[in-house]
Design a protein around this motif. Structure first.
Motif, PDB file in Angstrom:
ATOM      1  N   ALA A  11       0.786  -1.365   0.220  1.00 20.31           N
ATOM      2  CA  ALA A  11      -0.144  -0.058  -0.082  1.00 20.31           C
ATOM      3  C   ALA A  11       0.872   1.231   0.047  1.00 20.31           C
ATOM      4  CB  ALA A  11      -0.963   0.202   1.443  1.00 20.31           C
ATOM      5  N   LEU A  12       2.413   1.040   0.372  1.00 23.01           N
ATOM      6  CA  LEU A  12       2.936   2.254   0.443  1.00 23.01           C
ATOM      7  C   LEU A  12       4.316   2.281  -0.331  1.00 23.01           C
ATOM      8  CD1 LEU A  12       3.269   2.527   4.292  1.00 23.01           C
ATOM      9  CD2 LEU A  12       1.607   3.245   2.636  1.00 23.01           C
ATOM     10  N   ASP A  13       4.743   3.162  -0.706  1.00 26.01           N
ATOM     11  CA  ASP A  13       5.739   3.479  -1.680  1.00 26.01           C
ATOM     12  C   ASP A  13       7.038   3.259  -0.837  1.00 26.01           C
ATOM     13  OD1 ASP A  13       6.654   5.987  -1.023  1.00 26.01           O
ATOM     14  OD2 ASP A  13       5.228   7.079  -2.210  1.00 26.01           O
ATOM     15  N   PRO A  14       7.985   3.040  -1.420  1.00 23.72           N
ATOM     16  CA  PRO A  14       9.438   2.895  -0.541  1.00 23.72           C
ATOM     17  C   PRO A  14       9.657   4.027   0.563  1.00 23.72           C
ATOM     18  CG  PRO A  14      10.021   2.446  -2.769  1.00 23.72           C
ATOM     19  CD  PRO A  14       8.672   2.881  -2.722  1.00 23.72           C
ATOM     20  N   ALA A  15       9.686   5.281   0.088  1.00 26.23           N
ATOM     21  CA  ALA A  15      10.211   6.360   0.995  1.00 26.23           C
ATOM     22  C   ALA A  15       8.710   6.649   2.121  1.00 26.23           C
ATOM     23  CB  ALA A  15       9.739   7.834   0.330  1.00 26.23           C
ATOM     24  N   GLU A  16       7.552   6.085   1.745  1.00 27.40           N
ATOM     25  CA  GLU A  16       6.599   5.858   2.700  1.00 27.40           C
ATOM     26  C   GLU A  16       7.103   5.022   3.829  1.00 27.40           C
ATOM     27  OE1 GLU A  16       2.812   7.997  -0.181  1.00 27.40           O
ATOM     28  OE2 GLU A  16       3.036   5.737   0.264  1.00 27.40           O
ATOM     29  N   ARG A  17       7.290   3.861   3.321  1.00 26.22           N
ATOM     30  CA  ARG A  17       7.563   2.758   4.131  1.00 26.22           C
ATOM     31  C   ARG A  17       8.820   3.016   5.166  1.00 26.22           C
ATOM     32  NH1 ARG A  17       8.602  -1.581  -0.803  1.00 26.22           N
ATOM     33  NH2 ARG A  17       6.599  -1.551  -1.519  1.00 26.22           N
ATOM     34  N   GLU A  18       9.573   3.957   4.590  1.00 22.41           N
ATOM     35  CA  GLU A  18      10.742   4.109   5.619  1.00 22.41           C
ATOM     36  C   GLU A  18      10.149   5.199   6.679  1.00 22.41           C
ATOM     37  OE1 GLU A  18      13.783   3.148   5.943  1.00 22.41           O
ATOM     38  OE2 GLU A  18      13.266   1.812   4.297  1.00 22.41           O
ATOM     39  N   ALA A  19       9.185   6.055   6.340  1.00 19.78           N
ATOM     40  CA  ALA A  19       8.573   6.888   7.319  1.00 19.78           C
ATOM     41  C   ALA A  19       7.726   6.080   8.354  1.00 19.78           C
ATOM     42  CB  ALA A  19       7.689   8.085   6.750  1.00 19.78           C
ATOM     43  N   LEU A  20       6.901   4.969   7.676  1.00 14.40           N
ATOM     44  CA  LEU A  20       6.276   4.266   8.655  1.00 14.40           C
ATOM     45  C   LEU A  20       7.265   3.549   9.682  1.00 14.40           C
ATOM     46  CD1 LEU A  20       3.290   3.011   9.180  1.00 14.40           C
ATOM     47  CD2 LEU A  20       3.830   1.234   7.729  1.00 14.40           C
ATOM     48  N   PHE A  21       8.125   2.917   9.159  1.00 12.85           N
ATOM     49  CA  PHE A  21       9.155   2.163  10.126  1.00 12.85           C
ATOM     50  C   PHE A  21       9.625   3.104  11.174  1.00 12.85           C
ATOM     51  CE2 PHE A  21      10.253  -0.664   6.139  1.00 12.85           C
ATOM     52  CZ  PHE A  21       8.976  -1.394   6.229  1.00 12.85           C
ATOM     53  N   ALA A  22      10.017   4.469  10.499  1.00 12.57           N
ATOM     54  CA  ALA A  22      10.603   5.274  11.703  1.00 12.57           C
ATOM     55  C   ALA A  22       9.555   5.440  12.922  1.00 12.57           C
ATOM     56  CB  ALA A  22      10.898   6.574  10.874  1.00 12.57           C
ATOM     57  N   HIS A  23       8.353   5.769  12.392  1.00  8.39           N
ATOM     58  CA  HIS A  23       7.313   6.029  13.444  1.00  8.39           C
ATOM     59  C   HIS A  23       7.191   4.666  14.299  1.00  8.39           C
ATOM     60  CE1 HIS A  23       3.102   7.108  14.844  1.00  8.39           C
ATOM     61  NE2 HIS A  23       3.065   5.964  15.014  1.00  8.39           N
ATOM     62  N   GLU A  24       7.193   3.662  13.899  1.00  6.26           N
ATOM     63  CA  GLU A  24       7.002   2.460  14.875  1.00  6.26           C
ATOM     64  C   GLU A  24       8.431   2.322  15.783  1.00  6.26           C
ATOM     65  OE1 GLU A  24       4.354   1.406  15.001  1.00  6.26           O
ATOM     66  OE2 GLU A  24       3.428   1.859  13.164  1.00  6.26           O
ATOM     67  N   ARG A  25       9.839   2.737  14.957  1.00  2.00           N
ATOM     68  CA  ARG A  25      10.614   2.663  15.782  1.00  2.00           C
ATOM     69  C   ARG A  25      10.808   3.867  16.890  1.00  2.00           C
ATOM     70  NH1 ARG A  25      13.911   3.676  11.734  1.00  2.00           N
ATOM     71  NH2 ARG A  25      13.970   1.430  11.147  1.00  2.00           N
ATOM     72  N   GLY A  26       9.819   4.848  16.672  1.00  2.00           N
ATOM     73  CA  GLY A  26       9.906   5.856  17.763  1.00  2.00           C
ATOM     74  C   GLY A  26       9.211   5.108  18.943  1.00  2.00           C
ATOM     75  N   HIS A  27       8.147   4.361  18.823  1.00  2.00           N
ATOM     76  CA  HIS A  27       7.406   3.924  19.852  1.00  2.00           C
ATOM     77  C   HIS A  27       8.457   2.972  20.579  1.00  2.00           C
ATOM     78  CE1 HIS A  27       3.488   5.272  18.961  1.00  2.00           C
ATOM     79  NE2 HIS A  27       3.278   4.505  17.844  1.00  2.00           N
ATOM     80  N   LEU A  43      -5.692   5.135   5.699  1.00  2.00           N
ATOM     81  CA  LEU A  43      -6.818   4.655   4.851  1.00  2.00           C
ATOM     82  C   LEU A  43      -6.626   3.231   4.293  1.00  2.00           C
ATOM     83  CD1 LEU A  43      -6.349   7.897   2.431  1.00  2.00           C
ATOM     84  CD2 LEU A  43      -8.391   7.280   4.108  1.00  2.00           C
ATOM     85  N   ALA A  44      -5.274   2.844   4.177  1.00  2.00           N
ATOM     86  CA  ALA A  44      -5.114   1.228   3.715  1.00  2.00           C
ATOM     87  C   ALA A  44      -5.878   0.345   4.729  1.00  2.00           C
ATOM     88  CB  ALA A  44      -3.918   0.930   3.487  1.00  2.00           C
ATOM     89  N   SER A  45      -5.448   0.720   6.048  1.00  2.00           N
ATOM     90  CA  SER A  45      -5.892  -0.417   7.093  1.00  2.00           C
ATOM     91  C   SER A  45      -7.392   0.067   7.766  1.00  2.00           C
ATOM     92  CB  SER A  45      -5.003  -0.132   7.994  1.00  2.00           C
ATOM     93  OG  SER A  45      -4.766   0.918   8.718  1.00  2.00           O
ATOM     94  N   ARG A  46      -7.925   1.139   7.315  1.00  2.49           N
ATOM     95  CA  ARG A  46      -9.184   1.666   7.951  1.00  2.49           C
ATOM     96  C   ARG A  46      -9.223   1.610   9.310  1.00  2.49           C
ATOM     97  NH1 ARG A  46      -9.649   2.008   3.064  1.00  2.49           N
ATOM     98  NH2 ARG A  46     -11.208   1.873   1.524  1.00  2.49           N
ATOM     99  N   ALA A  47      -8.022   1.896   9.745  1.00  2.00           N
ATOM    100  CA  ALA A  47      -7.729   1.770  11.499  1.00  2.00           C
ATOM    101  C   ALA A  47      -8.281   0.681  12.062  1.00  2.00           C
ATOM    102  CB  ALA A  47      -8.601   3.194  11.966  1.00  2.00           C
ATOM    103  N   VAL A  48      -8.537  -0.407  11.567  1.00  2.00           N
ATOM    104  CA  VAL A  48      -8.975  -1.743  11.983  1.00  2.00           C
ATOM    105  C   VAL A  48      -7.815  -2.565  12.302  1.00  2.00           C
ATOM    106  CG1 VAL A  48     -10.743  -3.542  11.877  1.00  2.00           C
ATOM    107  CG2 VAL A  48     -11.194  -1.368  10.703  1.00  2.00           C
ATOM    108  N   ALA A  49      -7.574  -2.888  13.526  1.00  2.00           N
ATOM    109  CA  ALA A  49      -6.647  -3.919  13.946  1.00  2.00           C
ATOM    110  C   ALA A  49      -6.717  -5.352  13.399  1.00  2.00           C
ATOM    111  CB  ALA A  49      -6.423  -4.016  15.396  1.00  2.00           C
ATOM    112  N   ALA A  50      -5.639  -5.721  12.685  1.00  2.00           N
ATOM    113  CA  ALA A  50      -5.541  -7.157  12.217  1.00  2.00           C
ATOM    114  C   ALA A  50      -5.724  -8.154  13.361  1.00  2.00           C
ATOM    115  CB  ALA A  50      -4.228  -7.408  11.577  1.00  2.00           C
ATOM    116  N   PRO A  51      -6.147  -9.228  12.985  1.00  2.00           N
ATOM    117  CA  PRO A  51      -6.402 -10.379  14.462  1.00  2.00           C
ATOM    118  C   PRO A  51      -5.140 -10.309  15.027  1.00  2.00           C
ATOM    119  CG  PRO A  51      -7.614 -11.148  12.275  1.00  2.00           C
ATOM    120  CD  PRO A  51      -6.579  -9.841  12.003  1.00  2.00           C
ATOM    121  N   GLY A  52      -3.924 -10.339  14.664  1.00  2.00           N
ATOM    122  CA  GLY A  52      -2.901 -10.763  15.247  1.00  2.00           C
ATOM    123  C   GLY A  52      -2.211  -9.500  16.106  1.00  2.00           C
ATOM    124  N   ARG A  53      -2.836  -8.507  15.838  1.00  2.00           N
ATOM    125  CA  ARG A  53      -2.062  -7.128  16.688  1.00  2.00           C
ATOM    126  C   ARG A  53      -2.768  -7.216  18.181  1.00  2.00           C
ATOM    127  NH1 ARG A  53      -3.769  -1.038  15.605  1.00  2.00           N
ATOM    128  NH2 ARG A  53      -3.317  -1.639  13.449  1.00  2.00           N
TER     129      ARG A  53
END
Length: 313
Positions: free
Chosen positions: A154-170, A230-240
């Motif tokens: 759902a994300l392009d390479p640059a957006e993936r890096e930003a997403l990974f950085a967000h989770e790394r911040g947590h 938008l891709a996830s519709r803010a709904v947690a996957a069963p494994g989260r």
């Protein structure tokens, strides 16, 4: 004791609205600390007050009085109030303790189950073969950034890096501990439940700012978070697990708007109103702690008096 022991139960009703108002004016990281400290501090004081009430009533029973070698009735609370207050406090203490244990066990079980889903390895990034878009920070030793193949597509390479950085911040900020503290504190006093959502928002905003700094582009970070939501519709996957934080969680439009606002991060506002709110929060914490300590001291003095000792108040 009859006066001081009730104060920790009442203070949160004033402290919680003040803490929420003050957190809105602070940058994300200090806001998270403020809310977490307020929640744990107020929870500890109210729980201590419950324990003191239960103990004061129990020591009026012959069996417990004999254990403490009481030769006179304990006068920490009037007789007409001691037993009803103690019974109620003991019941609430048991309910809160049971809820705390159940919540902690559920969180640990969910985290273990989530880790079992991951492929063996010690790398930071763990990819799950799942078409449902999802990504979250999984705490542990080591902490892992979990992302599904659906989210990667759902994300392009640059957006993936930003997403990974967000989770790394947590993970770097150990935000799961803040969230767990607020969740456990909410079981100790009903007013503290109102701090969970503001704390979760502050933690997400803190990770947003971490991601923006890591990729050096606030627009990119905002776009990545928006598209992930938008891709996830803010709904947690069963494994989260419910105890983890994810970039697509919370009020995403508000977070995106904050990232796109290029003004400096808000600081503690000046003026009498802001100083008054800060003084109220600090005063509430101090009063609640001092009242619990004073009630404990009064109970201790009453026990010594009932034991026939002299020289104590």
């Amino acid at each position: 004791m009859i006066f001081f022991v009730w104060i920790p139960f009442l203070v949160p009703f004033l402290a919680v609205p003040a803490a929420r108002r003050l957190a809105e004016a602070l940058p994300p990281r200090p806001a998270a600390w403020l809310l977490a400290v307020a929640a744990t501090g107020l929870a500890a004081c109210s729980t201590a007050a419950l324990g003191l009430l239960a103990l004061a009533g129990a020591l009026r029973l012959p069996f417990f009085a004999s254990l403490e070698n009481l030769v006179a009735p304990l006068d920490a609370l009037p007789a007409w109030l001691a037993f009803p207050a103690a019974a109620t406090a003991a019941g609430l203490f048991a309910v809160a303790g049971t809820a705390l244990v159940r919540t902690a066990r559920r969180q640990f079980a969910e985290l273990r189950a989530a880790r079992r889903q991951l492929a063996p390895g010690t790398g930071e990034l763990a990819v799950l073969r799942d078409p449902s878009p999802d990504a979250y920070a999984l705490p542990g030793r080591p902490g892992r950034i979990v992302v599904t193949t659906g989210m990667l597509r759902a994300l392009d390479p640059a957006e993936r890096e930003a997403l990974f950085a967000h989770e790394r911040g947590h993970l770097v900020g150990r935000h799961h501990l803040f969230l767990a503290a607020a969740e456990l504190a909410a079981h100790c006093h009903p007013a503290l439940r109102a701090l969970r959502d503001p704390l979760a928002y502050a933690l997400e905003r803190s990770a947003d700012e971490y991601a923006a700094g890591a990729v050096g582009d606030r627009k990119l970070a905002a776009r990545a978070i928006g598209r992930a939501a938008l891709a996830s519709r803010a709904v947690a996957a069963p494994g989260r697990p419910r105890a983890v934080l994810a970039a697509a969680a919370g009020p995403v439009p508000r977070r995106v708007a904050a990232l796109l606002d290029r003004r400096p991060a808000p600081r503690l506002p000046r003026g009498r109103g802001a100083r008054l709110i800060a003084a109220v929060v600090l005063g509430c914490l101090c009063v609640s702690a001092a009242s619990a300590i004073e009630a404990a001291a009064d109970l201790h003095g009453g026990i010594e008096t009932a034991q026939g000792e002299t020289g104590h108040r």
